[in-house]
Enzyme design. Structure first.
Site, PDB file in Angstrom:
ATOM      1  N   LYS A  77       0.087   4.262  -0.205  1.00 42.52           N
ATOM      2  CA  LYS A  77      -0.514   5.456   0.407  1.00 42.52           C
ATOM      3  C   LYS A  77      -0.276   6.660  -0.521  1.00 42.52           C
ATOM      4  O   LYS A  77      -0.300   6.495  -1.734  1.00 42.52           O
ATOM      5  CB  LYS A  77       0.025   5.645   1.831  1.00 42.52           C
ATOM      6  N   GLY A  88       3.188   2.139  10.728  1.00 40.87           N
ATOM      7  CA  GLY A  88       4.167   3.203  10.562  1.00 40.87           C
ATOM      8  C   GLY A  88       4.931   3.553  11.824  1.00 40.87           C
ATOM      9  O   GLY A  88       5.599   4.579  11.880  1.00 40.87           O
ATOM     10  N   ASN A 147       0.870  -1.175   0.000  1.00 41.94           N
ATOM     11  CA  ASN A 147       0.000   0.000   0.000  1.00 41.94           C
ATOM     12  C   ASN A 147       0.911   1.230   0.000  1.00 41.94           C
ATOM     13  O   ASN A 147       1.524   1.533   1.021  1.00 41.94           O
ATOM     14  CB  ASN A 147      -0.897  -0.029   1.243  1.00 41.94           C
ATOM     15  N   SER A 194       4.002  -2.293  10.179  1.00 42.37           N
ATOM     16  CA  SER A 194       5.452  -2.357  10.350  1.00 42.37           C
ATOM     17  C   SER A 194       6.048  -3.703   9.937  1.00 42.37           C
ATOM     18  O   SER A 194       7.001  -4.186  10.550  1.00 42.37           O
ATOM     19  CB  SER A 194       5.845  -2.015  11.794  1.00 42.37           C
ATOM     20  N   GLU A 250      -6.532   4.687   8.030  1.00 36.43           N
ATOM     21  CA  GLU A 250      -6.264   6.110   7.735  1.00 36.43           C
ATOM     22  C   GLU A 250      -7.481   6.758   7.086  1.00 36.43           C
ATOM     23  O   GLU A 250      -7.780   7.928   7.346  1.00 36.43           O
ATOM     24  CB  GLU A 250      -5.005   6.235   6.856  1.00 36.43           C
ATOM     25  N   GLU A 282      -4.907  -4.871  10.679  1.00 42.04           N
ATOM     26  CA  GLU A 282      -3.879  -3.845  10.842  1.00 42.04           C
ATOM     27  C   GLU A 282      -4.110  -3.104  12.151  1.00 42.04           C
ATOM     28  O   GLU A 282      -4.884  -2.129  12.192  1.00 42.04           O
ATOM     29  CB  GLU A 282      -3.936  -2.847   9.682  1.00 42.04           C
ATOM     30  N   HIS A 317      -9.247   1.191   5.051  1.00 39.09           N
ATOM     31  CA  HIS A 317      -7.977   1.379   5.759  1.00 39.09           C
ATOM     32  C   HIS A 317      -8.195   2.334   6.935  1.00 39.09           C
ATOM     33  O   HIS A 317      -8.968   3.290   6.835  1.00 39.09           O
ATOM     34  CB  HIS A 317      -6.916   1.943   4.808  1.00 39.09           C
TER      35      HIS A 317
END
Ligand code: 13P
Length: 250
Positions: free
Chosen positions: A13, A171, A11, A210, A97, A165, A95
């Site tokens: 992003k 991250g 991904n 990660s 985010e 996730e 996702h």
């Protein structure tokens, strides 16, 4: 025993550029060598068509989001048919985010997944708890609620992918422990089988958060980890290819 092909999806992003697509070419070369592993890259919308052309079928290309409607007055949005026309064969929905930044609800995520599947895309639906939810001991309940409300009812099996996730691992370099991953993936598998019967055995469950070259093998050895959804380490072949190779060896 159900054999599921591993899927390693990147991904990107809001990263990448036409210049950077050399990385996709190198990733595609490695993907062709990695027998038994599906490899996908989900770049920004603007790079889907050129990434598909440059990789020449070596990797699957996907969207990072999809709108639930086929067309209409939805400024800034992209439909499943548009993704397919650009060369995508899969897409991500829900996702964390987007759940945070765009305030996407479980119901919207489900509608996106339904629209993508109806158009013939494979759909990766993301779930995962926050740090506060895990510290409160609510992680399993949160993920079960997200699964119940974000996944479509009618599935064949392998065209649906669930990505677990945990938000606190995205991250941050704080990868979940194999024990945490094992517990959650077993719970997700149980929920899938309870809802879909045998088809639930064919749904792949990816871990994301990660994932790097140095922890991928350990994660892929965990039961019901059918691959990974990789952010930062998918941006370069140097970091992504060892993860693909770890999946091929697992
Ligand atoms: P990182 O691999 O950068 O932690 O990102 C994970 C992720 O959000 C993939 O969708």
């Amino acid at each position: 025993m159900h054999v599921r092909r591993k899927l390693v999806a990147g991904n990107w992003k809001m990263n990448g550029s036409l210049d950077g697509l050399n990385e996709v070419i190198a990733i595609a070369e490695a993907a062709r060598e990695a027998s038994g592993v599906d490899v996908a890259i989900c770049p920004p919308f603007t790079l889907i068509a050129p990434a598909g052309m440059r990789s020449a079928g070596g990797v699957r290309i996907g969207g990072q989001d999809v709108h639930h409607r086929a067309s209409g007055a939805h400024t800034g949005c992209v439909s499943a048919a548009m993704l397919k026309e650009a060369g995508a064969s899969l897409a991500i929905a829900g996702h964390s985010e987007r759940r945070t930044d765009q305030h996407e609800t479980d119901a919207e995520v489900r509608a996106k997944a339904e629209a993508g599947l109806a158009a013939g895309l494979d759909m990766i639906v993301c779930v995962g708890e926050s740090d506060a939810q895990r510290r409160a001991g609510d992680h399993s309940a949160v993920v079960e609620r997200q699964l119940a409300a974000s996944l479509p009812d009618d599935i064949g099996g392998a065209e649906l992918v669930v990505a677990y996730e945990p938000i606190w691992a995205i991250g941050t370099g704080n990868v979940a422990t194999p024990a945490d991953v094992a517990e959650m993936h077993a719970a997700i598998r149980a929920a899938l089988v309870a809802r879909y019967g045998d088809a639930g055995q064919h749904v792949r469950i990816l871990y994301g958060g990660s994932v790097k070259a140095d922890n991928a093998a350990e994660l892929f050895a965990v039961a019901d980890v059918d691959g990974a959804l990789v952010g930062g380490a998918s941006l370069t072949a140097a970091q992504f290819v060892p993860i693909i190779e770890a999946a091929a060896r697992s």
